[in-house]
Motif scaffolding. Structure first.
Motif, PDB file in Angstrom:
ATOM      1  N   UNK A 158      -0.358-113.333-166.351  1.00  0.00           N
ATOM      2  CA  UNK A 158       0.870-112.542-166.475  1.00  0.00           C
ATOM      3  C   UNK A 158       0.526-111.132-166.951  1.00  0.00           C
ATOM      4  N   UNK A 159       1.299-110.134-166.544  1.00  0.00           N
ATOM      5  CA  UNK A 159       0.971-108.741-166.855  1.00  0.00           C
ATOM      6  C   UNK A 159       0.791-108.508-168.349  1.00  0.00           C
ATOM      7  N   UNK A 160       1.564-109.231-169.177  1.00  0.00           N
ATOM      8  CA  UNK A 160       1.458-109.029-170.628  1.00  0.00           C
ATOM      9  C   UNK A 160       0.198-109.672-171.210  1.00  0.00           C
ATOM     10  N   UNK A 161      -0.508-110.477-170.415  1.00  0.00           N
ATOM     11  CA  UNK A 161      -1.743-111.130-170.868  1.00  0.00           C
ATOM     12  C   UNK A 161      -2.997-110.576-170.199  1.00  0.00           C
ATOM     13  N   UNK A 162      -2.834-109.604-169.322  1.00  0.00           N
ATOM     14  CA  UNK A 162      -3.981-109.100-168.568  1.00  0.00           C
ATOM     15  C   UNK A 162      -5.056-108.472-169.448  1.00  0.00           C
ATOM     16  N   UNK A 163      -4.645-107.938-170.602  1.00  0.00           N
ATOM     17  CA  UNK A 163      -5.603-107.311-171.510  1.00  0.00           C
ATOM     18  C   UNK A 163      -5.879-108.180-172.740  1.00  0.00           C
ATOM     19  N   UNK A 219     -15.427-132.247-164.785  1.00  0.00           N
ATOM     20  CA  UNK A 219     -15.097-131.411-165.939  1.00  0.00           C
ATOM     21  C   UNK A 219     -14.497-130.089-165.452  1.00  0.00           C
ATOM     22  N   UNK A 220     -13.976-129.284-166.369  1.00  0.00           N
ATOM     23  CA  UNK A 220     -13.414-127.995-165.984  1.00  0.00           C
ATOM     24  C   UNK A 220     -13.911-126.907-166.932  1.00  0.00           C
ATOM     25  N   UNK A 221     -14.352-125.806-166.330  1.00  0.00           N
ATOM     26  CA  UNK A 221     -14.639-124.574-167.068  1.00  0.00           C
ATOM     27  C   UNK A 221     -13.505-123.596-166.801  1.00  0.00           C
ATOM     28  N   UNK A 222     -12.809-123.186-167.847  1.00  0.00           N
ATOM     29  CA  UNK A 222     -11.734-122.184-167.741  1.00  0.00           C
ATOM     30  C   UNK A 222     -12.167-120.972-168.555  1.00  0.00           C
ATOM     31  N   UNK A 223     -12.406-119.855-167.869  1.00  0.00           N
ATOM     32  CA  UNK A 223     -12.824-118.619-168.528  1.00  0.00           C
ATOM     33  C   UNK A 223     -11.743-117.567-168.341  1.00  0.00           C
ATOM     34  N   UNK A 224     -11.155-117.132-169.441  1.00  0.00           N
ATOM     35  CA  UNK A 224     -10.177-116.050-169.392  1.00  0.00           C
ATOM     36  C   UNK A 224     -10.903-114.723-169.535  1.00  0.00           C
ATOM     37  N   UNK A 225     -10.823-113.898-168.486  1.00  0.00           N
ATOM     38  CA  UNK A 225     -11.492-112.600-168.525  1.00  0.00           C
ATOM     39  C   UNK A 225     -10.699-111.605-169.357  1.00  0.00           C
ATOM     40  N   UNK A 226      -9.363-111.589-169.173  1.00  0.00           N
ATOM     41  CA  UNK A 226      -8.536-110.646-169.923  1.00  0.00           C
ATOM     42  C   UNK A 226      -9.021-109.218-169.740  1.00  0.00           C
ATOM     43  N   UNK A 258      -5.687-107.137-161.094  1.00  0.00           N
ATOM     44  CA  UNK A 258      -4.775-106.458-162.019  1.00  0.00           C
ATOM     45  C   UNK A 258      -3.452-106.157-161.319  1.00  0.00           C
ATOM     46  N   UNK A 259      -2.416-105.986-162.119  1.00  0.00           N
ATOM     47  CA  UNK A 259      -1.125-105.542-161.592  1.00  0.00           C
ATOM     48  C   UNK A 259      -1.105-104.027-161.418  1.00  0.00           C
ATOM     49  N   UNK A 260      -2.205-103.356-161.803  1.00  0.00           N
ATOM     50  CA  UNK A 260      -2.290-101.888-161.726  1.00  0.00           C
ATOM     51  C   UNK A 260      -3.568-101.477-160.997  1.00  0.00           C
ATOM     52  N   UNK A 261      -3.402-100.668-159.964  1.00  0.00           N
ATOM     53  CA  UNK A 261      -4.566-100.185-159.220  1.00  0.00           C
ATOM     54  C   UNK A 261      -5.484 -99.330-160.092  1.00  0.00           C
ATOM     55  N   UNK A 262      -4.876 -98.528-160.983  1.00  0.00           N
ATOM     56  CA  UNK A 262      -5.696 -97.645-161.813  1.00  0.00           C
ATOM     57  C   UNK A 262      -6.569 -98.436-162.785  1.00  0.00           C
ATOM     58  N   UNK A 263      -6.104 -99.633-163.177  1.00  0.00           N
ATOM     59  CA  UNK A 263      -6.903-100.454-164.086  1.00  0.00           C
ATOM     60  C   UNK A 263      -8.150-100.974-163.365  1.00  0.00           C
ATOM     61  N   UNK A 264      -8.023-101.287-162.096  1.00  0.00           N
ATOM     62  CA  UNK A 264      -9.183-101.721-161.326  1.00  0.00           C
ATOM     63  C   UNK A 264     -10.175-100.576-161.175  1.00  0.00           C
ATOM     64  N   UNK A 265      -9.673 -99.379-160.929  1.00  0.00           N
ATOM     65  CA  UNK A 265     -10.567 -98.218-160.819  1.00  0.00           C
ATOM     66  C   UNK A 265     -11.319 -97.985-162.121  1.00  0.00           C
ATOM     67  N   UNK A 266     -10.622 -98.175-163.251  1.00  0.00           N
ATOM     68  CA  UNK A 266     -11.287 -98.009-164.545  1.00  0.00           C
ATOM     69  C   UNK A 266     -12.376 -99.064-164.738  1.00  0.00           C
ATOM     70  N   UNK A 267     -12.083-100.308-164.333  1.00  0.00           N
ATOM     71  CA  UNK A 267     -13.082-101.379-164.474  1.00  0.00           C
ATOM     72  C   UNK A 267     -14.320-101.080-163.639  1.00  0.00           C
ATOM     73  N   UNK A 268     -14.129-100.550-162.443  1.00  0.00           N
ATOM     74  CA  UNK A 268     -15.263-100.177-161.594  1.00  0.00           C
ATOM     75  C   UNK A 268     -16.110 -99.101-162.265  1.00  0.00           C
ATOM     76  N   UNK A 269     -15.425 -98.091-162.796  1.00  0.00           N
ATOM     77  CA  UNK A 269     -16.141 -97.013-163.490  1.00  0.00           C
ATOM     78  C   UNK A 269     -16.866 -97.542-164.716  1.00  0.00           C
ATOM     79  N   UNK A 270     -16.201 -98.428-165.459  1.00  0.00           N
ATOM     80  CA  UNK A 270     -16.808 -98.989-166.669  1.00  0.00           C
ATOM     81  C   UNK A 270     -18.057 -99.807-166.337  1.00  0.00           C
TER      82      UNK A 270
END
Length: 295
Positions: free
Chosen positions: A124-129, A87-94, A254-266
């Motif tokens: 894709x960058x337009x689907x990251x969020x 079976x397959x589990x596909x989880x989109x984190x977004x 992420x395609x953006x370093x600042x987005x990763x920093x925000x996720x860490x802070x969050x």
């Protein structure tokens, strides 16, 4: 025909071994695949199992596929799903999700073998969020392709005229293949990037022999014929290369370093708040979490 060969790096996670294949310094991704882990095989005695405590993801989709055993998934969407072989589990984190992976109580009590592959697919960058989501597909829902001495299950995307029902976000393919010694097959050439990972057995590619634990990344242009030297279990993956660079730190892509920093802070601030009225929450029924590595 061969761009490079990658040998998986073994890591002991306490009672079982994981062999990490990508990313490596010279190969950060194959198509949209940015992470590839070979889990086990690991034999657990009665009373033992895995407990991957709740942890966050952003900007990716996780794909769990097992050969042996089973695993219980829980996430902040309220999904509780046991995955079993095929079976397959596909989880989109977004924009963000938290999940745990544990051995269920009945399986833990009985003892079991765990063996499988976990991968991350960059979005894709337009689907990251995008809003997070989860889909489970039983083994019998996935297309099967058979040739002389060759059996393949199409986990994701399209190949050999078949299309997987799993919803994906960019051109991709992912196959589980079982092949008999002496069999020969032509690797699909409909995708831009391709790699072959040997779970067990031995293959001949372009006159060279490759064995268990090796990933062979293939030239984009080449028409590839593969011969099975010893009965083999193989995972084949690839697809279109996503435009732009992908950054990865801990469980974040992420395609953006600042987005990763925000996720860490969050994640840190959510933990400090006890996961109440915070960006990240724990899955229902969970009270533990994996701390941010820096803390």
């Amino acid at each position: 025909m061969i761009e490079m060969t990658i040998a998986g790096r073994a890591k002991d996670l306490g009672g079982f071994e994981v062999r990490r294949v990508i990313p490596v310094a010279k190969k950060r991704q194959v198509g949209p695949f940015v992470f590839f882990d070979h889990i086990g095989p690991a034999d657990f005695a009665p009373g033992e199992g895995i407990d991957v405590r709740p942890h966050p993801h952003i900007g990716l989709a996780t794909v769990t596929y097992l050969f042996d055993g089973e695993m219980d998934h829980r996430d902040t969407l309220g999904v509780e799903q046991t995955i079993q072989p095929g079976a397959v589990n596909w989880m989109t984190a977004g924009k963000g999700i938290v999940h745990s992976e544990r051995t269920g109580p009945e399986t833990r009590a009985a003892g079991h073998r765990l063996h499988g592959i976990q991968t991350w697919v960059a979005l894709p960058s337009e689907q990251e969020e995008a809003d997070p989501s989860f889909f489970h597909h039983k083994a019998e829902e996935l297309p099967v392709i058979e040739r002389d001495g060759i059996w393949m299950r199409l986990i994701l995307g399209s190949a050999y005229g078949e299309v997987s029902p799993v919803k994906t976000f960019s051109p991709i393919f992912y196959l589980h293949m079982e092949s008999k010694a002496g069999s020969v097959f032509k690797l699909t050439d409909e995708h831009e990037e391709r790699a072959v990972y040997i779970v067990s057995g031995e293959l001949e590619i372009d006159g060279l022999l490759f064995g268990a634990g090796q990933m062979v990344v293939l030239d984009n242009e080449a028409s590839i014929g593969i011969r099975t030297v010893q009965d083999a279990r193989v995972m084949i993956c690839g697809g279109a290369h996503l435009p732009g660079e992908r950054f990865m730190e801990w469980n974040f892509v992420s395609s953006r370093k600042d987005r990763i920093e925000k996720a860490k802070t969050d994640w840190q601030s959510s933990a400090d708040a006890g996961f109440e009225n915070s960006v990240f929450a724990l899955p229902p029924g969970e009270s533990e979490h994996i701390p941010l590595p820096e803390s």
